[in-house]
Design a protein around this motif. Sequence first.
Motif, PDB file in Angstrom:
ATOM      1  N   ILE A   1     -12.222  -2.749 -26.306  1.00  0.00           N
ATOM      2  CA  ILE A   1     -11.939  -2.135 -24.998  1.00  0.00           C
ATOM      3  C   ILE A   1     -10.743  -2.833 -24.354  1.00  0.00           C
ATOM      4  N   ILE A   2     -10.718  -4.154 -24.465  1.00  0.00           N
ATOM      5  CA  ILE A   2      -9.611  -4.929 -23.913  1.00  0.00           C
ATOM      6  C   ILE A   2      -8.304  -4.572 -24.612  1.00  0.00           C
ATOM      7  N   ALA A   3      -8.358  -4.445 -25.942  1.00  0.00           N
ATOM      8  CA  ALA A   3      -7.145  -4.105 -26.709  1.00  0.00           C
ATOM      9  C   ALA A   3      -6.613  -2.738 -26.298  1.00  0.00           C
ATOM     10  N   TRP A   4      -7.505  -1.773 -26.117  1.00  0.00           N
ATOM     11  CA  TRP A   4      -7.104  -0.422 -25.688  1.00  0.00           C
ATOM     12  C   TRP A   4      -6.478  -0.462 -24.301  1.00  0.00           C
ATOM     13  N   SER A   5      -7.065  -1.227 -23.402  1.00  0.00           N
ATOM     14  CA  SER A   5      -6.539  -1.342 -22.035  1.00  0.00           C
ATOM     15  C   SER A   5      -5.127  -1.907 -22.050  1.00  0.00           C
ATOM     16  N   ARG A   6      -4.923  -2.959 -22.829  1.00  0.00           N
ATOM     17  CA  ARG A   6      -3.608  -3.604 -22.895  1.00  0.00           C
ATOM     18  C   ARG A   6      -2.572  -2.696 -23.552  1.00  0.00           C
ATOM     19  N   TYR A   7      -2.986  -1.976 -24.578  1.00  0.00           N
ATOM     20  CA  TYR A   7      -2.073  -1.080 -25.270  1.00  0.00           C
ATOM     21  C   TYR A   7      -1.515  -0.029 -24.318  1.00  0.00           C
ATOM     22  N   ASN A   8      -2.348   0.426 -23.390  1.00  0.00           N
ATOM     23  CA  ASN A   8      -1.939   1.462 -22.435  1.00  0.00           C
ATOM     24  C   ASN A   8      -1.453   0.887 -21.100  1.00  0.00           C
ATOM     25  N   ASN A   9      -1.316  -0.447 -21.046  1.00  0.00           N
ATOM     26  CA  ASN A   9      -0.857  -1.111 -19.822  1.00  0.00           C
ATOM     27  C   ASN A   9      -1.715  -0.757 -18.610  1.00  0.00           C
ATOM     28  N   LEU A  10      -3.020  -0.730 -18.837  1.00  0.00           N
ATOM     29  CA  LEU A  10      -3.958  -0.398 -17.771  1.00  0.00           C
ATOM     30  C   LEU A  10      -4.548  -1.676 -17.186  1.00  0.00           C
ATOM     31  N   GLU A  11      -4.642  -1.739 -15.878  1.00  0.00           N
ATOM     32  CA  GLU A  11      -5.239  -2.876 -15.184  1.00  0.00           C
ATOM     33  C   GLU A  11      -6.404  -2.378 -14.344  1.00  0.00           C
ATOM     34  N   PHE A  12      -7.578  -2.898 -14.635  1.00  0.00           N
ATOM     35  CA  PHE A  12      -8.780  -2.476 -13.921  1.00  0.00           C
ATOM     36  C   PHE A  12      -9.297  -3.614 -13.054  1.00  0.00           C
ATOM     37  N   ILE A  13     -10.141  -3.288 -12.102  1.00  0.00           N
ATOM     38  CA  ILE A  13     -10.691  -4.336 -11.246  1.00  0.00           C
ATOM     39  C   ILE A  13     -11.674  -5.182 -12.047  1.00  0.00           C
ATOM     40  N   GLN A  14     -11.730  -6.466 -11.711  1.00  0.00           N
ATOM     41  CA  GLN A  14     -12.757  -7.340 -12.248  1.00  0.00           C
ATOM     42  C   GLN A  14     -14.004  -7.100 -11.406  1.00  0.00           C
ATOM     43  N   CYS A  15     -15.080  -7.801 -11.733  1.00  0.00           N
ATOM     44  CA  CYS A  15     -16.266  -7.682 -10.897  1.00  0.00           C
ATOM     45  C   CYS A  15     -15.891  -8.048  -9.471  1.00  0.00           C
ATOM     46  N   ALA A  16     -16.183  -7.180  -8.510  1.00  0.00           N
ATOM     47  CA  ALA A  16     -15.767  -7.398  -7.121  1.00  0.00           C
ATOM     48  C   ALA A  16     -16.756  -8.254  -6.337  1.00  0.00           C
ATOM     49  N   CYS A  17     -17.784  -8.745  -7.004  1.00  0.00           N
ATOM     50  CA  CYS A  17     -18.819  -9.527  -6.319  1.00  0.00           C
ATOM     51  C   CYS A  17     -18.360 -10.966  -6.118  1.00  0.00           C
ATOM     52  N   ARG A  18     -18.554 -11.510  -4.929  1.00  0.00           N
ATOM     53  CA  ARG A  18     -18.087 -12.875  -4.636  1.00  0.00           C
ATOM     54  C   ARG A  18     -18.860 -13.927  -5.433  1.00  0.00           C
ATOM     55  N   PHE A  19     -20.092 -13.590  -5.894  1.00  0.00           N
ATOM     56  CA  PHE A  19     -20.872 -14.557  -6.648  1.00  0.00           C
ATOM     57  C   PHE A  19     -20.298 -14.806  -8.036  1.00  0.00           C
ATOM     58  N   THR A  20     -19.496 -13.890  -8.538  1.00  0.00           N
ATOM     59  CA  THR A  20     -18.921 -14.062  -9.872  1.00  0.00           C
ATOM     60  C   THR A  20     -17.458 -14.482  -9.835  1.00  0.00           C
ATOM     61  N   GLU A  21     -16.915 -14.659  -8.635  1.00  0.00           N
ATOM     62  CA  GLU A  21     -15.513 -15.049  -8.537  1.00  0.00           C
ATOM     63  C   GLU A  21     -15.264 -16.451  -9.085  1.00  0.00           C
ATOM     64  N   ALA A  22     -16.303 -17.283  -9.099  1.00  0.00           N
ATOM     65  CA  ALA A  22     -16.140 -18.676  -9.514  1.00  0.00           C
ATOM     66  C   ALA A  22     -15.645 -18.803 -10.940  1.00  0.00           C
ATOM     67  N   TYR A  23     -16.228 -18.026 -11.862  1.00  0.00           N
ATOM     68  CA  TYR A  23     -15.821 -18.190 -13.250  1.00  0.00           C
ATOM     69  C   TYR A  23     -14.439 -17.601 -13.514  1.00  0.00           C
ATOM     70  N   HIS A  24     -14.016 -16.593 -12.727  1.00  0.00           N
ATOM     71  CA  HIS A  24     -12.664 -16.061 -12.891  1.00  0.00           C
ATOM     72  C   HIS A  24     -11.630 -17.108 -12.474  1.00  0.00           C
ATOM     73  N   ALA A  25     -11.989 -17.946 -11.479  1.00  0.00           N
ATOM     74  CA  ALA A  25     -11.059 -18.941 -10.968  1.00  0.00           C
ATOM     75  C   ALA A  25     -11.160 -20.275 -11.702  1.00  0.00           C
ATOM     76  N   SER A  26     -12.229 -20.479 -12.456  1.00  0.00           N
ATOM     77  CA  SER A  26     -12.435 -21.775 -13.101  1.00  0.00           C
ATOM     78  C   SER A  26     -11.488 -21.968 -14.276  1.00  0.00           C
TER      79      SER A  26
END
Length: 281
Positions: free
Chosen positions: A195-220
């Motif tokens: 899924i990630i490879a397909w997204s990158r191939y088409n230059n698509l950018e989607f939102i990450q999980c918008a929940c503040r409880f999961t923001e920690a691992y995106h920033a770590s």
Amino acid sequence: MARELTPVQKIEQSITKKYRKQLWTPFMNAIKRYDLIEEGDAIAVCISGGKDSMLMAVLMNLLSRYTEVPFTVKFLVMDPGYNKSNRDKIIENAATLGIPITIFETHIFDVAYTAGESPCYLCARMRRGHLYNKAKEMGCNKIALGHHFSDVIETTVMGMFYGSQLQAMIPKLHSTNFEGMDLIRPLYCIHEDDIIAWSRYNNLEFIQCACRFTEAYHASSDGIGNSKRQEIKQLIKTLKKNNPDIEKSIFNSIHNVCLDTFPSYKSEGKLHSFEERFKRV
């Protein structure tokens, strides 16, 4: 002279041609193997805005146009309290992918954030309930969620390591609270890496999980933070170095459960012991 494809057609073609083996074929395998779609179904394709649900929307849109088993789809976006940039990104991506979405608002984030213990559990249950309710209101008999192959095996391992249970994720189930409604998972056999490879191939950018409880691992720095799921992702990635088939083995194991070798198991909420069989011998 060949006809120039539109941007939407190019994205769809990338699924049916370049990524046919990785996306379209396993998608169709899941539909057929688990009998996910029946003639006359009205399916609410639930879009969170991430890469998984957006790909599912494109796949279901394609299938609804070319299937030999007629069914209808409605593309449902529940806004649980997204900020403006995330909501705008979902609308923009839906237009890019040619997906006609219906958006409805809830206040799930506000409720879950003030819930104290188990906010993620509460959020998930509330989301599911709102989606079922809206889908039924729109005349649908099924909702489709974007859980994929990687979610399935990670959930299985997480249950063992942190939940003290052997519990998987099935490809379809009946709703216990909404009569006549089913849940299906059309991406059940699709790997997240594809899924990630397909997204990158088409230059698509989607939102990450918008929940503040999961923001920690995106920033770590290690990409894990306090997320157990991210920890399991990293573990499986490490195990793959020595055993490239580890994911396939985990997936196949939940299809080959030998209950006769377990000292106890649960079925429909009831606990059973091996002694029930042992005493009958």
